[in-house]
Design a protein around this motif. Sequence first.
Motif, PDB file in Angstrom:
ATOM      1  N   THR A 119     -16.566   0.518 -40.469  1.00 50.40           N
ATOM      2  CA  THR A 119     -17.180   0.817 -39.182  1.00 50.40           C
ATOM      3  C   THR A 119     -17.989  -0.793 -38.588  1.00 50.40           C
ATOM      4  O   THR A 119     -18.386  -1.572 -39.557  1.00 50.40           O
ATOM      5  N   SER A 120     -17.566  -0.705 -37.436  1.00 50.69           N
ATOM      6  CA  SER A 120     -18.106  -1.740 -36.315  1.00 50.69           C
ATOM      7  C   SER A 120     -20.149  -2.170 -37.052  1.00 50.69           C
ATOM      8  O   SER A 120     -20.544  -1.373 -36.819  1.00 50.69           O
ATOM      9  N   ARG A 121     -20.126  -3.839 -36.521  1.00 50.96           N
ATOM     10  CA  ARG A 121     -21.345  -3.936 -37.211  1.00 50.96           C
ATOM     11  C   ARG A 121     -22.220  -3.177 -36.647  1.00 50.96           C
ATOM     12  O   ARG A 121     -23.466  -3.133 -36.802  1.00 50.96           O
ATOM     13  N   ASN A 179     -27.181  -3.826 -39.607  1.00 53.20           N
ATOM     14  CA  ASN A 179     -26.379  -4.161 -38.642  1.00 53.20           C
ATOM     15  C   ASN A 179     -26.856  -5.973 -38.582  1.00 53.20           C
ATOM     16  O   ASN A 179     -27.164  -7.056 -37.782  1.00 53.20           O
TER      17      ASN A 179
END
Length: 260
Positions: A119-121, A179
Amino acid sequence: MFCRNVARNGCKFHRLYHSNPIEHVKPLHIKPLTYGKQSPQYKVLSLALLEYVPKHGFSERSIVESLNKLGYPSSMVSSIGASNSPSFFHSSTAVMELVKFQLVDKRYRLTEGINPDVTSRYKLPSLEHLLLKRLEMDKLIGGQLADLMSQLAVPSRLLFETAIPELHRLSDDMIYFSNEEDHHDSAWYAKRLAVSSTYIGSKLFMAQDKSHDFKETFAFAKEKLHKVMRLGEYYNNTEEFAWYTLMSTVNLVKSQLARG
């Protein structure tokens, strides 16, 4: 690569200053518990925490009622936690295992379904979201938090071998699975201390909170988290920031205990 020596389960290993995926692999056993989700211990303690701790607190009665509902003999209470948790004052090893289970199981459940590797940060949950989610998990046992926190605060093997390590693991996980940007060296410790102090302060507030659905606790948690993280950006001296967060938590503990 900077790293530090960490002792866990009787042996030492190197852990990176910054979070790394290899440190968050979820094993079959929910370490430091010695049993998995399919074990009788897990089923008994899980049911006790869900149905009986809200009514009877962290006590043998909660465990015995859970045993009875699942069809296990009441005598099994003597084997739960046997060699895993030390007895503490008038609390048995089974009750201490129930306390440990509460800390460890909820830490694991907090990040279920979150995978920073794929997953993208920027699509990961915020640190605030994870903090509030962890507090949400304790709303059911809100009436028992004062007793739980008082047990965890007394200097003992439970405090040094379970409560403090679990607090740091929880802070590590909230930072790693959020995040938040990664940090190296001493700045990583400062951020972890900030998150730990916010969480403990919020739990102490929650133990005394009489507002509907703990509304004031969640407002307090958001404000304190924003404050310590904002101050962390402005402090050039990491040790100074760490000292500030430590002392602010100590002062909060004193004020909350005074209110009780």
